[in-house]
Scaffold this active site. Structure first.
Site, mmCIF file in Angstrom:
data_model
loop_
_atom_site.group_PDB
_atom_site.id
_atom_site.type_symbol
_atom_site.label_atom_id
_atom_site.label_comp_id
_atom_site.label_asym_id
_atom_site.label_seq_id
_atom_site.Cartn_x
_atom_site.Cartn_y
_atom_site.Cartn_z
ATOM 1 N N LEU A 117 0.849 -1.348 0.102
ATOM 2 C CA LEU A 117 0.010 0.025 -0.097
ATOM 3 C C LEU A 117 0.969 1.354 0.074
ATOM 4 O O LEU A 117 0.557 2.287 -0.420
ATOM 5 C CB LEU A 117 -1.003 0.106 1.173
ATOM 6 C CG LEU A 117 -1.986 -1.024 1.084
ATOM 7 C CD1 LEU A 117 -2.728 -1.245 2.390
ATOM 8 C CD2 LEU A 117 -3.180 -0.247 0.265
ATOM 9 N N ASP A 129 11.351 3.306 3.941
ATOM 10 C CA ASP A 129 11.176 1.939 4.029
ATOM 11 C C ASP A 129 12.489 1.298 4.577
ATOM 12 O O ASP A 129 13.307 1.444 4.058
ATOM 13 C CB ASP A 129 10.776 1.005 2.802
ATOM 14 C CG ASP A 129 9.950 -0.180 3.192
ATOM 15 O OD1 ASP A 129 8.706 -0.145 2.541
ATOM 16 O OD2 ASP A 129 10.481 -1.170 3.630
ATOM 17 N N ASP A 173 14.482 3.394 10.590
ATOM 18 C CA ASP A 173 13.380 2.681 11.241
ATOM 19 C C ASP A 173 12.391 3.669 11.922
ATOM 20 O O ASP A 173 12.866 4.508 12.747
ATOM 21 C CB ASP A 173 13.793 1.722 12.221
ATOM 22 C CG ASP A 173 12.645 0.994 13.250
ATOM 23 O OD1 ASP A 173 11.534 1.294 13.080
ATOM 24 O OD2 ASP A 173 13.127 0.132 14.124
ATOM 25 N N ILE A 174 11.028 3.704 11.454
ATOM 26 C CA ILE A 174 10.189 4.873 11.918
ATOM 27 C C ILE A 174 9.798 4.746 13.315
ATOM 28 O O ILE A 174 9.114 5.703 13.891
ATOM 29 C CB ILE A 174 9.178 5.075 11.043
ATOM 30 C CG1 ILE A 174 8.452 3.777 10.448
ATOM 31 C CG2 ILE A 174 9.394 5.709 9.689
ATOM 32 C CD1 ILE A 174 7.460 3.357 11.636
ATOM 33 N N TYR A 229 -1.992 -6.931 16.992
ATOM 34 C CA TYR A 229 -2.243 -5.942 15.829
ATOM 35 C C TYR A 229 -3.623 -5.105 15.949
ATOM 36 O O TYR A 229 -3.643 -3.939 15.521
ATOM 37 C CB TYR A 229 -2.407 -6.748 14.502
ATOM 38 C CG TYR A 229 -2.741 -6.229 13.298
ATOM 39 C CD1 TYR A 229 -1.538 -5.254 12.560
ATOM 40 C CD2 TYR A 229 -3.778 -6.496 12.700
ATOM 41 C CE1 TYR A 229 -1.943 -4.752 11.412
ATOM 42 C CE2 TYR A 229 -3.944 -5.726 11.320
ATOM 43 C CZ TYR A 229 -3.080 -4.957 10.683
ATOM 44 O OH TYR A 229 -3.357 -4.197 9.677
ATOM 45 N N LYS A 277 -3.714 -1.298 16.164
ATOM 46 C CA LYS A 277 -4.454 -0.483 15.069
ATOM 47 C C LYS A 277 -5.738 0.177 15.850
ATOM 48 O O LYS A 277 -6.138 1.397 15.261
ATOM 49 C CB LYS A 277 -5.131 -1.320 14.095
ATOM 50 C CG LYS A 277 -4.112 -2.082 13.061
ATOM 51 C CD LYS A 277 -3.320 -0.781 12.255
ATOM 52 C CE LYS A 277 -2.322 -1.303 11.326
ATOM 53 N NZ LYS A 277 -1.646 -0.484 10.680
ATOM 54 N N THR A 327 -1.481 -7.659 -0.698
ATOM 55 C CA THR A 327 -0.074 -7.320 -0.525
ATOM 56 C C THR A 327 0.471 -8.605 0.067
ATOM 57 O O THR A 327 -0.167 -9.470 0.522
ATOM 58 C CB THR A 327 0.186 -6.129 0.464
ATOM 59 O OG1 THR A 327 -0.190 -6.525 1.796
ATOM 60 C CG2 THR A 327 -0.712 -4.983 0.004
HETATM 61 N N1 LIG Z 1 -2.988 -5.163 3.156
HETATM 62 C C1 LIG Z 1 -4.103 -4.739 3.905
HETATM 63 O O1 LIG Z 1 -5.210 -5.328 3.335
HETATM 64 C C2 LIG Z 1 -4.340 -4.145 4.894
HETATM 65 C C3 LIG Z 1 -5.388 -4.221 5.708
HETATM 66 C C4 LIG Z 1 -5.431 -3.288 6.818
HETATM 67 C C5 LIG Z 1 -4.291 -2.575 7.202
HETATM 68 N N2 LIG Z 1 -3.210 -2.650 6.650
HETATM 69 C C6 LIG Z 1 -1.946 -1.768 6.870
HETATM 70 O O2 LIG Z 1 -1.507 -1.288 6.045
HETATM 71 C C7 LIG Z 1 0.051 -0.857 5.934
HETATM 72 C C8 LIG Z 1 0.875 -1.301 4.760
HETATM 73 O O3 LIG Z 1 0.444 -2.793 4.907
HETATM 74 P P1 LIG Z 1 0.739 -3.612 3.440
HETATM 75 O O4 LIG Z 1 -0.260 -4.454 3.160
HETATM 76 O O5 LIG Z 1 1.180 -2.709 2.399
HETATM 77 O O6 LIG Z 1 2.073 -4.591 3.909
HETATM 78 P P2 LIG Z 1 3.682 -4.717 3.177
HETATM 79 O O7 LIG Z 1 4.477 -5.766 4.208
HETATM 80 O O8 LIG Z 1 3.431 -4.818 1.818
HETATM 81 O O9 LIG Z 1 4.349 -3.291 3.455
HETATM 82 C C9 LIG Z 1 4.782 -2.617 4.563
HETATM 83 C C10 LIG Z 1 6.225 -2.260 4.368
HETATM 84 O O10 LIG Z 1 6.555 -1.486 5.768
HETATM 85 C C11 LIG Z 1 7.977 -1.668 5.876
HETATM 86 N N3 LIG Z 1 8.205 -1.466 7.080
HETATM 87 C C12 LIG Z 1 7.832 -2.282 8.316
HETATM 88 N N4 LIG Z 1 8.506 -2.018 9.384
HETATM 89 C C13 LIG Z 1 9.207 -0.646 9.164
HETATM 90 C C14 LIG Z 1 9.636 0.262 10.070
HETATM 91 N N5 LIG Z 1 9.821 0.035 11.358
HETATM 92 N N6 LIG Z 1 10.342 1.524 9.454
HETATM 93 C C15 LIG Z 1 10.310 1.364 8.169
HETATM 94 N N7 LIG Z 1 9.389 0.412 7.185
HETATM 95 C C16 LIG Z 1 8.713 -0.563 7.729
HETATM 96 C C17 LIG Z 1 8.112 -3.001 5.297
HETATM 97 O O11 LIG Z 1 9.362 -3.212 4.952
HETATM 98 C C18 LIG Z 1 7.140 -2.991 4.098
HETATM 99 O O12 LIG Z 1 7.891 -2.540 2.861
HETATM 100 C C19 LIG Z 1 0.216 -1.606 7.295
HETATM 101 O O13 LIG Z 1 0.321 -0.464 8.473
HETATM 102 C C20 LIG Z 1 -0.939 -2.373 7.455
HETATM 103 O O14 LIG Z 1 -1.082 -3.008 9.026
HETATM 104 C C21 LIG Z 1 -2.851 -3.340 5.335
#
Ligand SMILES: NC(=O)c1ccc[n+]([C@@H]2O[C@H](COP(=O)([O-])OP(=O)(O)OC[C@H]3O[C@@H](n4cnc5c(N)ncnc54)[C@H](O)[C@@H]3O)[C@@H](O)[C@H]2O)c1
Length: 306
Positions: free
Chosen positions: A22, A41, A76-77, A174, A178, A208
């Site tokens: 995302l 990232d 690391d954020i 989680y 959230k 994803t």
């Molecule tokens: N995919 C879904 O359906 C979904 C649903 C609800 C919420 N979310 C939320 O959306 C967000 C993105 O998720 P996604 O599905 O794209 O996952 P993803 O794993 O594809 O991407 C997450 C990215 O965050 C990076 N990351 C992790 N820890 C980090 C840190 N400490 N510092 C910097 N970067 C870091 C990872 O390297 C990764 O590239 C997350 O917060 C997730 O909880 C996703």
């Protein structure tokens, strides 16, 4: 690459976790609408392990190849140093910061009885602290700008989840993080509005690496030519709008975004109530609670509950 009606012309956006999924889609969409983008990232594995610079660099390369401007940040954020250097990267590279998209995170799913303390801490840290620290550093910058007479048109988009809004079996850590992000969003919107900052949250759903195995049945790619409802790119237009001046007046709200659907989530509010004007006995309190529950709306089901 940007149209004359682009929503984010002249703006600088930071997107955390923008190397994949995302966040990657949000970074590309913000750039396509004219924003200069800091692509953060840490490049961690699906459970938060390891690090890599590749994912952020690749997104920066894509934005530049399309004629946009972007810079990578691999910190690391969820650390004070990472969050501070993230904001500093925007200011040092592009001279300003307008939009913060808090998105980075990972999962360590387990039923509560099997959930290790480390898995609790890691997930709370990356999501909750990983939202708080960039928000704090960005808001400090915007407050200083406002105090210097340059009130910003600043926007923050936080990333919650249906798990945090309704609960999700096997995701206690989680879901708690959230849900906490929603509370943080409400407080941040109320505290920073006076400095020109609007803060909203999204609860996205998309295919994803985080979801494609666990929810394989609902995340499947469509047949050729059909709308791919679970593509992450479907969530990004709302993020772009919430990150732009166009959403003036919208703050402290939570939106679900999935496929072609956007839903305003209506949160906790007082329902049926009773006041004895004095202390209840436990039995009386129970009777009153049952009467009120009979009048109240039934709760939404928890994801994954049978
Ligand atoms: N995919 C879904 O359906 C979904 C649903 C609800 C919420 N979310 C939320 O959306 C967000 C993105 O998720 P996604 O599905 O794209 O996952 P993803 O794993 O594809 O991407 C997450 C990215 O965050 C990076 N990351 C992790 N820890 C980090 C840190 N400490 N510092 C910097 N970067 C870091 C990872 O390297 C990764 O590239 C997350 O917060 C997730 O909880 C996703």
């Amino acid at each position: 690459m940007t149209s004359s009606t682009a929503l984010c012309t002249g703006r600088v956006a930071v997107v955390t976790g923008a190397g994949r999924g995302l966040g990657r889609a949000h970074a590309l969409a913000l750039a396509a609408e004219g924003a200069k983008v800091v692509v953060n990232d840490l490049g961690v594995g699906i459970d938060g392990s390891g690090t890599a610079t590749g994912p952020a660099q690749e997104v920066v390369a894509l934005i530049r190849a399309a004629g946009g401007e972007a810079v990578a940040h691999n910190g690391d954020i969820a650390t004070a140093e990472g969050a501070a250097s993230l904001v500093a990267t925007a200011l040092d590279t592009f001279g300003r910061l307008d939009t913060l998209v808090n998105n980075a995170g990972f999962l360590r799913d387990r039923m509560l009885v099997n959930l290790d303390e480390d898995d609790w801490d890691a997930v709370m840290r990356v999501h909750l602290k990983g939202h708080f620290l960039p928000l704090k550093h960005a808001a400090a910058h915007w407050r200083a700008e406002a105090k210097a007479g340059r009130t910003p048109c600043a926007r923050v988009i936080n990333t919650s989840s249906g798990a945090g809004l309704l609960g999700s079996v096997g995701q206690g850590n989680y879901a708690a993080a959230k849900a906490g992000i929603v509370g943080l969003t409400l407080v941040a919107a109320a505290e920073t509005g006076r400095y020109g900052v609007q803060v909203n949250a999204i609860a996205p759903a998309a295919r994803t690496r985080m979801t494609e195995d666990t929810f394989a049945d609902t995340m499947a790619a469509p047949a050729e030519g059909e709308f791919d409802a679970m593509a992450p790119e479907n969530v990004s237009p709302l993020v772009v709008w919430l990150g732009s001046p166009a959403c003036e007046g919208v703050s402290g709200r939570v939106f679900e975004a999935e496929g072609g659907r956007i839903t305003v989530m209506e949160g906790w509010r007082p329902g049926p109530t009773a006041d004895k004007g004095a202390r209840w006995s436990p039995a009386e309190a129970g009777d009153a609670a049952l009467k009120l529950l009979a009048e109240a709306e039934a709760p939404q089901p928890v994801y994954g509950a049978r």
